[in-house]
Design a protein around this motif. Structure first.
Motif, short mmCIF file in Angstrom:
data_model
loop_
_atom_site.label_atom_id
_atom_site.label_comp_id
_atom_site.label_asym_id
_atom_site.label_seq_id
_atom_site.Cartn_x
_atom_site.Cartn_y
_atom_site.Cartn_z
N GLY A 4 30.80 61.08 37.19
CA GLY A 4 31.87 60.40 36.57
C GLY A 4 31.61 59.14 35.81
O GLY A 4 30.45 58.98 35.53
N SER A 5 32.65 58.10 35.96
CA SER A 5 32.22 56.88 35.25
C SER A 5 32.54 55.73 36.30
O SER A 5 33.36 55.84 36.96
N MET A 6 31.53 54.69 35.92
CA MET A 6 31.80 53.60 36.83
C MET A 6 31.79 52.37 35.76
O MET A 6 30.79 52.11 34.99
N MET A 7 33.13 51.52 35.85
CA MET A 7 33.25 50.18 34.88
C MET A 7 33.34 49.19 35.78
O MET A 7 34.29 48.90 36.75
N THR A 8 32.54 48.29 35.46
CA THR A 8 32.56 46.85 36.18
C THR A 8 32.92 45.81 35.33
O THR A 8 32.50 45.38 34.28
N TYR A 9 34.02 44.88 35.79
CA TYR A 9 34.60 43.89 35.25
C TYR A 9 34.33 42.61 35.84
O TYR A 9 34.61 42.63 37.32
N SER A 10 34.27 41.40 35.62
CA SER A 10 34.28 40.05 36.16
C SER A 10 35.61 39.43 35.84
O SER A 10 36.21 39.61 34.88
N TYR A 11 36.06 38.58 36.76
CA TYR A 11 37.64 37.92 36.63
C TYR A 11 37.52 36.62 37.39
O TYR A 11 36.70 36.54 38.24
N THR A 12 38.54 36.10 37.26
CA THR A 12 38.89 34.96 37.86
C THR A 12 40.26 35.14 38.62
O THR A 12 41.03 35.73 38.29
N GLY A 13 40.39 34.37 39.66
CA GLY A 13 41.78 34.44 40.36
C GLY A 13 41.93 35.79 41.19
O GLY A 13 40.76 35.97 41.98
N THR A 14 42.82 36.31 41.02
CA THR A 14 43.33 37.27 42.01
C THR A 14 43.53 38.64 41.01
O THR A 14 44.23 38.35 40.24
N VAL A 15 43.16 39.78 41.69
CA VAL A 15 44.00 40.71 41.10
C VAL A 15 44.49 41.95 42.04
O VAL A 15 43.74 41.69 43.30
N ASP A 16 45.21 42.86 41.72
CA ASP A 16 45.71 43.84 42.81
C ASP A 16 44.88 45.35 42.39
O ASP A 16 45.37 45.93 41.53
N PRO A 17 44.08 45.69 43.49
CA PRO A 17 43.14 46.92 43.12
C PRO A 17 44.11 48.21 43.03
O PRO A 17 43.96 49.05 41.89
N ALA A 18 45.35 48.31 43.62
CA ALA A 18 45.95 49.48 43.57
C ALA A 18 46.78 49.36 42.26
O ALA A 18 47.02 50.71 41.64
N ALA A 19 47.18 48.31 41.70
CA ALA A 19 47.78 47.82 40.39
C ALA A 19 46.87 48.44 39.41
O ALA A 19 47.20 49.30 38.35
N GLU B 164 36.13 40.41 31.64
CA GLU B 164 34.94 40.47 31.01
C GLU B 164 34.32 41.99 31.32
O GLU B 164 33.86 42.10 32.62
N ALA B 165 34.15 42.72 30.29
CA ALA B 165 33.40 44.16 30.91
C ALA B 165 31.68 43.86 31.03
O ALA B 165 31.30 43.43 29.93
N LEU B 166 31.37 44.01 32.23
CA LEU B 166 29.98 43.49 32.62
C LEU B 166 29.06 44.88 32.25
O LEU B 166 28.03 44.70 31.95
N SER B 167 29.41 46.03 32.82
CA SER B 167 28.84 47.47 32.51
C SER B 167 29.62 48.65 32.84
O SER B 167 30.61 48.56 33.18
N ILE B 168 29.14 49.65 32.17
CA ILE B 168 29.75 51.00 32.23
C ILE B 168 28.30 51.94 32.40
O ILE B 168 27.65 51.95 31.96
#
Length: 307
Positions: free
Chosen positions: A40-55, A115-119
């Motif tokens: 499959g595929s794995m995409m990693t992003y960096s972020y600030t603040g909070t995010v909702d994994p389910a969303a 920001e997309a870090l890796s795929i």
């Protein structure tokens, strides 16, 4: 002094019951493999603040139409918060799809500084090969442990002691596997890391007990009945084994709590199985290995002598 040998049927029954429960989990809940193993595929992003994994999962599934899972974490050294999107699909994510996913996420979290870090695209065949090689590594480690125990404790029936220790280690591996299945954690490289770590912890407790058996045989004489020798040795080693395991469990509980506070799912899915594995390792070393070895020696007595 607690009679571990006399209560061995109770311990064996508990272990067999847990193993049967593990089988029930597998048959009813099924076993999930992570992208690393099934492709499959794995995409990693960096972020600030909070995010909702389910969303995020829901949004990515709308874009790709593929089953998706999201884990939060952080990068080593920088402490940058990240989330990783795992897509279960045979073909990798192309540039167009990645752009669509990024646009969707930026629309959801415009102030998160995404920001997309890796795929990484993992072919299904390569994933299966990796899984088989990981299992082979665990089996090889187990065999080497048996050889080591057989050589080190050759004067008290090393081969049988080694094989019984390996069976106890297998018990611990299955307990960790059951935790992954029950908590619906996909099998990934964390599973292999937990298993290899637990093998080391459990084996350490077992070797401490075997060392005590060897020393007590010298002190008490080789005519001492094996059940008495092993039972006394286990009781003498119990404090050290419990203390070591308790300290390790306590540290892993702290890790799990901190990871939960900061919503680091990748660390939580490592820490919780580790806690269960350490408890299982202590139980198998104290309640299974020695009594199982005594049972085997009673059925198939070997020549024991003082070193």
């Amino acid at each position: 002094m607690f009679d571990f040998i006399g209560k061995r049927k109770i311990f064996f029954s508990i272990s067999l019951g847990l193993l049967a429960l593990c089988l029930v989990f597998c048959l009813t809940l099924g076993v999930e493999l992570d992208i690393q193993f099934k492709g499959g595929s794995m995409m990693t992003y960096s972020y600030t603040g909070t995010v909702d994994p389910a969303a995020i999962e829901s949004a990515v599934e709308d874009v790709t139409g593929s089953v998706t899972s999201v884990q939060t974490g952080s990068t080593a050294g920088t402490g940058m918060t990240t989330f990783t999107i795992a897509l279960a699909q045979k073909q990798g994510v192309d540039v167009e799809t990645q752009s669509a996913i990024t646009a969707k996420l930026e629309e959801m979290y415009p102030d998160a500084g995404l920001e997309a870090l890796s795929i990484n695209n993992v072919d299904a065949t390569i994933g299966k090969e990796f899984f088989l090689k990981s299992i082979l590594a665990v089996l090889l480690a187990s065999v080497l442990m048996v050889v080591y125990i057989a050589w080190r404790f050759r004067n008290i029936g090393g081969w049988s002691a080694g094989v019984m220790a390996m069976l106890a280690l297998l018990h611990d591996v299955l307990m960790v596997f059951a935790i992954f299945v029950f908590l619906r954690i996909p099998l990934n490289d964390s599973f292999i890391a937990v298993v290899l770590t637990i093998l080391g912890y459990s084996l350490n407790d077992t070797i401490v007990i075997y060392d005590r058996i060897r020393e007590n045989e010298r002190l008490m004489g080789k005519r001492t009945p094996l059940p008495k020798l092993v039972n006394e040795s286990i009781n003498q080693s119990l404090g050290r084994a419990f203390g070591t395991s308790f300290a390790t469990v306590l540290s892993m509980v702290v890790v799990a709590v901190v990871a939960w506070m900061y919503d680091m799912n990748s660390i939580i899915t490592f820490a919780i199985p580790m806690i269960a594995g350490i408890v299982s390792g202590l139980y198998s070393s104290v309640c299974i290995t020695g009594p199982l070895w005594v049972w085997w020696e009673e059925k198939h007595p070997s020549k024991r002598r003082v070193a």
